[in-house]
Write a protein that holds these residues in place. Structure first.
Motif, short mmCIF file in Angstrom:
data_model
loop_
_atom_site.label_atom_id
_atom_site.label_comp_id
_atom_site.label_asym_id
_atom_site.label_seq_id
_atom_site.Cartn_x
_atom_site.Cartn_y
_atom_site.Cartn_z
N VAL A 1 -15.42 4.44 0.96
CA VAL A 1 -16.38 3.97 1.98
C VAL A 1 -15.86 2.71 2.65
CG1 VAL A 1 -18.67 3.00 2.33
CG2 VAL A 1 -18.38 5.04 0.92
N LYS A 2 -15.34 1.78 1.84
CA LYS A 2 -14.84 0.53 2.40
C LYS A 2 -13.66 0.78 3.32
CE LYS A 2 -13.60 -4.17 1.01
NZ LYS A 2 -13.33 -5.09 -0.14
N ALA A 3 -12.78 1.71 2.93
CA ALA A 3 -11.61 2.05 3.76
C ALA A 3 -12.06 2.67 5.07
CB ALA A 3 -10.71 3.01 3.00
N ILE A 4 -13.02 3.59 4.99
CA ILE A 4 -13.51 4.24 6.21
C ILE A 4 -14.18 3.24 7.14
CG2 ILE A 4 -15.19 5.94 7.06
CD1 ILE A 4 -14.56 7.60 4.57
N GLY B 1 0.82 -1.21 0.00
CA GLY B 1 0.00 0.00 0.00
C GLY B 1 0.85 1.26 0.00
N SER B 2 1.93 1.24 0.77
CA SER B 2 2.81 2.41 0.85
C SER B 2 3.50 2.66 -0.49
CB SER B 2 3.86 2.20 1.95
OG SER B 2 3.24 2.06 3.21
N ALA B 3 3.92 1.58 -1.16
CA ALA B 3 4.58 1.73 -2.46
C ALA B 3 3.60 2.27 -3.50
CB ALA B 3 5.14 0.38 -2.91
N LEU B 4 2.38 1.77 -3.48
CA LEU B 4 1.36 2.25 -4.42
C LEU B 4 1.01 3.71 -4.13
CD1 LEU B 4 -0.89 -0.92 -4.44
CD2 LEU B 4 0.32 0.01 -6.43
N ASN C 1 -3.88 -3.57 13.71
CA ASN C 1 -2.56 -3.05 13.34
C ASN C 1 -2.62 -1.53 13.18
OD1 ASN C 1 -0.22 -2.24 11.67
ND2 ASN C 1 0.18 -4.44 11.61
N ARG C 2 -2.06 -0.81 14.14
CA ARG C 2 -2.12 0.65 14.14
C ARG C 2 -1.37 1.27 12.96
NH1 ARG C 2 -5.99 2.91 17.39
NH2 ARG C 2 -6.11 1.79 19.37
N GLU C 3 -0.25 0.66 12.60
CA GLU C 3 0.56 1.22 11.52
C GLU C 3 -0.21 1.21 10.20
OE1 GLU C 3 5.20 0.91 9.94
OE2 GLU C 3 4.39 -0.63 11.28
N ILE C 4 -0.92 0.11 9.93
CA ILE C 4 -1.70 0.02 8.70
C ILE C 4 -2.90 0.97 8.78
CG2 ILE C 4 -3.00 -1.49 7.16
CD1 ILE C 4 -1.35 -3.83 8.14
N GLN C 5 -3.52 1.05 9.95
CA GLN C 5 -4.66 1.96 10.13
C GLN C 5 -4.25 3.41 9.83
OE1 GLN C 5 -5.77 1.26 14.19
NE2 GLN C 5 -6.75 -0.71 13.76
N GLU C 6 -3.11 3.82 10.37
CA GLU C 6 -2.65 5.19 10.16
C GLU C 6 -2.28 5.44 8.70
OE1 GLU C 6 0.51 5.72 12.92
OE2 GLU C 6 -0.80 5.61 14.70
N ALA C 7 -1.66 4.43 8.07
CA ALA C 7 -1.29 4.58 6.65
C ALA C 7 -2.54 4.71 5.79
CB ALA C 7 -0.47 3.38 6.20
N LEU C 8 -3.57 3.94 6.11
CA LEU C 8 -4.82 4.02 5.37
C LEU C 8 -5.48 5.38 5.57
CD1 LEU C 8 -7.09 2.83 3.69
CD2 LEU C 8 -7.95 1.68 5.73
N GLN C 9 -5.49 5.85 6.82
CA GLN C 9 -6.08 7.14 7.12
C GLN C 9 -5.38 8.26 6.35
OE1 GLN C 9 -8.76 7.90 9.69
NE2 GLN C 9 -8.71 9.52 8.14
N MET D 1 -6.84 -0.37 -1.19
CA MET D 1 -7.24 -1.78 -1.26
C MET D 1 -6.20 -2.67 -0.58
SD MET D 1 -8.69 -1.82 -5.18
CE MET D 1 -8.92 -3.60 -5.23
N ALA D 2 -4.91 -2.34 -0.77
CA ALA D 2 -3.84 -3.12 -0.13
C ALA D 2 -3.90 -2.96 1.39
CB ALA D 2 -2.49 -2.67 -0.66
N PHE D 3 -4.10 -1.73 1.87
CA PHE D 3 -4.20 -1.50 3.32
C PHE D 3 -5.41 -2.24 3.90
CE2 PHE D 3 -1.99 2.74 2.40
CZ PHE D 3 -0.75 2.24 2.76
N VAL D 4 -6.52 -2.21 3.17
CA VAL D 4 -7.73 -2.91 3.64
C VAL D 4 -7.46 -4.41 3.75
CG1 VAL D 4 -10.06 -3.60 2.93
CG2 VAL D 4 -9.38 -1.19 2.84
N MET D 5 -6.74 -4.96 2.78
CA MET D 5 -6.38 -6.38 2.84
C MET D 5 -5.52 -6.67 4.06
SD MET D 5 -6.64 -9.39 1.63
CE MET D 5 -7.32 -9.18 -0.01
#
Length: 440
Positions: free
Chosen positions: A430-433, A378-381, A404-412, A392-396
């Protein structure tokens, strides 16, 4: 009120446009109109490009080489030559980036600090090297620029060597840059020059006093007969083992490179553990079961050592060195997903999105159920501005580890960056939120 606000923004923009165009009269008139009785210095200082790291008139004028505007702002209005915007790049950075040597000289004459660093630790020297401007680089060094300044990309000399920029290399070496500086136990300017297969860079470094035997180099040149010959003629020792006790001729044999073995054979002293000292005997030696067992043990030791060094370089934000170390670790064990993940992180820190993406995909393919694989992907994309795919990668990743806080923050952060971007569909946002709202 809306019309008034629009007029204010228009006047503010005219100030910045005047600075960019070098139009002093327009700059003054626009400032008077916007200020409505305030001091010109206060009015102009209040105007910033919000979308460009808060750059003001002085930074913009410096980048465009508008020395007269810089002179007016500094000498008549009292602006600080070291004014720091959000990105940490002072006017001197912008003049250096633009390659305007007269503006660079003016700023230095009026107190600009050649040792200033931006938020990533870059100096103006790094900027001059990145732009390939040897004349500006020479001026900065003559005014006290830190020749050994180090940041995430290494020293200016390492950076110039990575770019194979012999002109900038010569300037740095003339100002006493150390041609033998070693990072991570092996990473020297000569190492980089050989990796780049640049004989010109090697020649420049050797003339400046670089030690051809400071670190093992011959094993890096097996794919280039010309480079190998040049290093041997320059005094590279074929009888010098690497840190793991392996001689160049052994490494060449392990890689199946018979031409290199033939070239090194008459220059290499017999190795005691090779019972038949002949070209065929050396190949039989490295193919023997005993050698394979011993090499497996040595490989594990090398891998552990490389990981320790790479982790240390990463923790010190020495990302360029860390990338080389992880690359060598990958040669020892290409199936270790954590190595790909860590090298991906280094590429991301250097904003090399495509290289990061390759490592991220390899990481995901090796460990498809590891949440960090999707964090890296997700970070690379996101680095490549593929925001919808990043989400989509972060959601996966969160589906595998919802806490996982790190992924949550990256998605936010990704959502905040491009919620209104046309590349993102409403459904993906919507799915991410929804995932974020499920945080514990």
């Amino acid at each position: 009120m809306a019309s008034s606000s629009k007029s204010v923004k228009k006047s503010a923009l005219k100030i910045l446009q005047a600075a960019e165009a070098g139009d002093l009269r327009s700059l003054k008139n626009s400032a008077k109109k916007l200020g409505k009785g305030r001091k010109l210095a206060e009015t102009i200082a209040s105007v910033r490009y919000g979308s460009r790291d808060g750059l003001g008139a002085l930074h913009i004028a410096a980048e465009k080489g508008r020395t007269e505007i810089c002179r007016y702002l500094i000498e008549e209005l009292g602006f600080d030559a070291n004014l720091v915007p959000d990105n940490g790049k002072t006017p001197l950075f912008h003049a250096t980036y633009g390659g305007h040597i007269d503006t660079v000289r003016y700023l230095l004459d009026h107190g600009a600090n050649p040792d200033a660093r931006d938020k990533d630790g870059f100096t103006c020297l790094h900027t001059a090297v990145l732009q390939g401007n040897a004349k500006v680089l020479d001026l900065l060094l003559s005014r006290g620029g830190p020749v050994e300044a180090k940041n995430i990309a290494g020293t200016p000399l390492i950076l110039a060597t990575c770019k194979a920029d012999c002109s900038c290399m010569k300037v740095l070496l003339d100002h006493n840059a150390d041609p033998n500086q070693v990072s991570g136990g092996f990473f020297s300017p000569l190492f980089v020059a050989v990796i780049n297969d640049s004989i010109k860079c090697v020649e420049v470094l050797l003339k400046a006093g670089a030690d051809v035997n400071k670190v093992p180099l011959l094993e890096l040149a097996f794919d280039s007969v010309e480079m190998l010959d040049y290093l041997l003629e320059a005094g590279a020792d074929p009888n010098k083992p690497n840190d793991y006790g392996r001689f160049p001729i052994e490494i060449a044999a392990v890689r199946g490179n018979r031409k290199v073995v033939q070239k090194l054979y008459p220059l290499t002293s017999p190795i005691p553990i090779v019972s038949d000292w002949s070209i065929d005997g050396i190949f039989r030696h490295v193919a023997s079961p005993i050698y394979h067992v011993e090499e497996e043990v040595q490989s594990k030791k090398r891998l552990e050592r490389l990981k320790r060094k790479a982790d240390s370089a990463l923790s010190q934000k020495d990302y360029t060195v860390s990338i080389f170390l992880w690359t060598y670790a990958m040669m020892e064990d290409p199936s270790d997903a954590t190595i790909h993940a860590n090298r991906c992180l280094c590429w991301l820190q250097l904003s090399h999105g495509m290289n990061a993406l390759v490592d991220a995909y390899n990481c995901k393919n090796l460990r498809p159920t590891w949440p960090i694989s999707y964090l890296r992907l997700g970070s690379a994309l996101g680095c490549l501005k593929e925001y919808e795919k990043a989400c989509m990668a972060f959601v996966m990743g969160l589906s595998l580890d919802p806490t996982n806080r790190e992924i949550q923050e990256a998605l936010q952060q990704t959502i905040e960056q491009k919620t209104n971007d046309t590349q993102m569909t409403v459904a993906s946002v919507v799915k991410a939120i929804q995932f974020l709202s499920m945080r514990p």
